[in-house]
Design a protein around this motif. Structure first.
Motif, PDB file in Angstrom:
ATOM      1  N   LEU A 235      42.479  45.927  30.196  1.00  0.00           N
ATOM      2  CA  LEU A 235      43.238  46.540  31.274  1.00  0.00           C
ATOM      3  C   LEU A 235      44.312  45.587  31.764  1.00  0.00           C
ATOM      4  O   LEU A 235      44.136  44.354  31.725  1.00  0.00           O
ATOM      5  CB  LEU A 235      42.302  46.916  32.419  1.00  0.00           C
ATOM      6  N   PRO A 236      45.441  46.120  32.224  1.00  0.00           N
ATOM      7  CA  PRO A 236      46.498  45.246  32.752  1.00  0.00           C
ATOM      8  C   PRO A 236      45.989  44.411  33.926  1.00  0.00           C
ATOM      9  O   PRO A 236      45.380  44.926  34.866  1.00  0.00           O
ATOM     10  CB  PRO A 236      47.586  46.227  33.189  1.00  0.00           C
ATOM     11  N   GLY A 237      46.225  43.110  33.854  1.00  0.00           N
ATOM     12  CA  GLY A 237      45.808  42.203  34.908  1.00  0.00           C
ATOM     13  C   GLY A 237      44.362  41.775  34.828  1.00  0.00           C
ATOM     14  O   GLY A 237      43.890  41.058  35.731  1.00  0.00           O
ATOM     15  N   LYS A 238      43.629  42.183  33.797  1.00  0.00           N
ATOM     16  CA  LYS A 238      42.222  41.808  33.646  1.00  0.00           C
ATOM     17  C   LYS A 238      42.096  40.777  32.522  1.00  0.00           C
ATOM     18  O   LYS A 238      42.741  40.912  31.473  1.00  0.00           O
ATOM     19  CB  LYS A 238      41.353  43.022  33.332  1.00  0.00           C
ATOM     20  N   PRO A 239      41.260  39.751  32.708  1.00  0.00           N
ATOM     21  CA  PRO A 239      41.152  38.713  31.679  1.00  0.00           C
ATOM     22  C   PRO A 239      40.189  39.056  30.548  1.00  0.00           C
ATOM     23  O   PRO A 239      40.073  38.294  29.590  1.00  0.00           O
ATOM     24  CB  PRO A 239      40.655  37.508  32.473  1.00  0.00           C
TER      25      PRO A 239
END
Length: 463
Positions: A235-239
């Motif tokens: 997901l965008p912004g998830k590591p």
């Protein structure tokens, strides 16, 4: 038998009896917990019950609609909408309303329709897939060259069949166009996304034989099946990446299809597209039903997708059946009122188009049947040829009855027939001959004697 052998035999028997008793006690008398799969009536009625409760536990406001036809899309609150099982079943008007709702800054989660047979040549392959197809074509070139000679030898024989083949191809093209028209998906056609069976995953998931499961090929196949069963989505912004069950279905792109903003690793399970200020999320499988939501990271994926828009409102459309008739009537009451007004106007016009006083109702008196018969007989008696009509009718009916009851009499000559009938019925032969052979008498007495003779014959053979 020695004492030692007897002791060993007795010990062996006791050991067998003891082992059998222990097994029976452990199998029949010990209590053990076993898991039994059970689905409640609520879960059976609502395939999105687990997703509804999960969203509400995490602060979302969830509303449900039984079908897409029941939902008033322009009046739906902003947020996220999940179309459960939406696979190309939305009508053009519903698709237009949904796309307008998404463009205002909302999120729509749906499923694209299946790939049609006429769209196989429109798939846009990636560079890796093109390289793989090229490698497969190179390995198949040699076999194709060998088959070319056989095909060349048969060209002369197939020349006469070119015209029927061309007509058949034209018919196939027309059928493909009709199929494409019948399988339109106005909601996602502009995105150019379709779903199809993942042939590689289906092949890898085929269970090997029990005797071959330890072979290196079977082990490699099982490892590949496990890899194909998972799809990773970051997901965008998830590591970290979410694990999604890829299943046996994958999404593919058509030529000139829209590019997603982001998707899973191979783009076959989840794709997110921009639509105005909102987002359209396409999923290859129903990841959020009661059976699929507990698997892998589907629950976390659902929560993440509902965070794409600021609103906490989530609308779940459970199924895409048609609108019930009473709800459709309530929805389109203007048309129903207009139709009712037209019917009332037609009834009013049919009632007022008559003028003048009402005629009195006719008297309900009815004459008896005997009076009608008597009047008909009196008219035929006075009419020209009427007497003969009456006599012929009675004569034909009497002869038909005698022929049906005693057919052997009609094998006799005519004179003997009259004598036999007169003798059987105790009549004069002259009266029988007059009634069956001569014309209708003009005198009332003779005509009555003819009719009475026929009636006597009829009464005798009716018994």
């Amino acid at each position: 038998m020695s004492e030692r052998a007897k002791g060993i035999l007795i010990a062996l028997v006791l050991l067998i009896v003891g082992a059998t008793g222990y097994w029976w006690w452990h199998d029949q008398m010990e209590l053990r917990w076993t898991s039994v799969e059970h689905e409640s009536a609520e879960a059976t009625a609502d395939p999105m019950l687990a997703a509804t409760r999960l969203l509400r536990q995490n602060g979302r406001t969830v509303t449900g609609a039984g079908s897409l036809g029941e939902l008033l899309v322009p009046q739906t609150a902003g947020g996220t909408m999940i179309l459960s099982g939406a696979s190309g079943t939305a009508t053009p008007d519903q698709a237009r309303e949904l796309l307008e709702w998404v463009r205002r800054g909302n999120t729509l989660i749906a499923e694209p329709r299946w790939l049609g047979s006429d769209e196989q040549g429109l798939i846009a392959f990636s560079k890796e897939e093109l390289a793989e197809h090229a490698a497969q074509e190179e390995t198949g070139e040699e076999s194709e060259e060998e088959s070319e000679e056989e095909a060349t030898a048969g060209e002369d024989a197939s020349t006469t069949d070119e015209a029927p083949a061309a007509e058949e191809k034209a018919g196939d093209d027309e059928a493909a166009e009709a199929e494409a028209d019948d399988h339109s998906d106005p909601l996602t056609d502009h995105l150019g996304a379709r779903t199809r069976p993942d042939a590689l995953a289906c092949k890898c998931r085929t269970a090997p034989d029990e005797k071959d499961k330890n072979k290196p090929e079977a082990i490699a196949k099982a490892r590949l099946a496990r890899e194909q069963a998972l799809s990773h989505l970051t997901l965008p912004g998830k590591p970290y990446a979410l694990e999604i069950d890829a299943g046996t279905t994958e999404m593919v792109s058509l030529v000139n299809g829209a590019e997603p903003l982001w998707s899973d690793a191979d783009g076959g399970a989840v794709r997110v597209y921009a639509e105005g200020k909102g987002r359209i999320v396409l999923v290859a499988n129903s990841f959020f039903t009661n059976a699929s939501l507990p698997q892998r990271d589907h629950a976390q994926l659902l929560l993440a997708l509902t965070e794409l828009t600021p609103g906490k409102q989530v609308t779940i459309v459970k199924r895409l059946n048609v609108l019930p008739w009473y709800q459709a009537l309530w929805r389109h009451y203007q048309l129903a009122l207009v139709s009712l007004a037209v019917c009332l106007a037609l009834l009013f016009w049919s009632a007022v188009r008559r003028f003048g006083p009402l005629l009195p109702a006719p008297r309900a008196e009815r004459r008896s049947l005997l009076e009608h018969i008597d009047a008909s007989g009196a008219w035929l008696w006075k009419a020209d040829g009427g007497r003969q009509v009456l006599l012929d009718a009675a004569r034909d009916d009497t002869l038909a009855l005698i022929r049906r009851r005693v057919p052997a009499l009609f094998r006799m000559p005519e004179g003997e027939l009259y004598a036999a009938l007169a003798r059987t019925c105790a009549l004069l032969e002259t009266d029988v001959s007059e009634a069956l052979e001569q014309d209708a008498a003009s005198h009332v007495t003779r005509f009555t004697r003819q009719i009475r003779t026929l009636q006597t014959l009829r009464n005798h053979y009716e018994r």
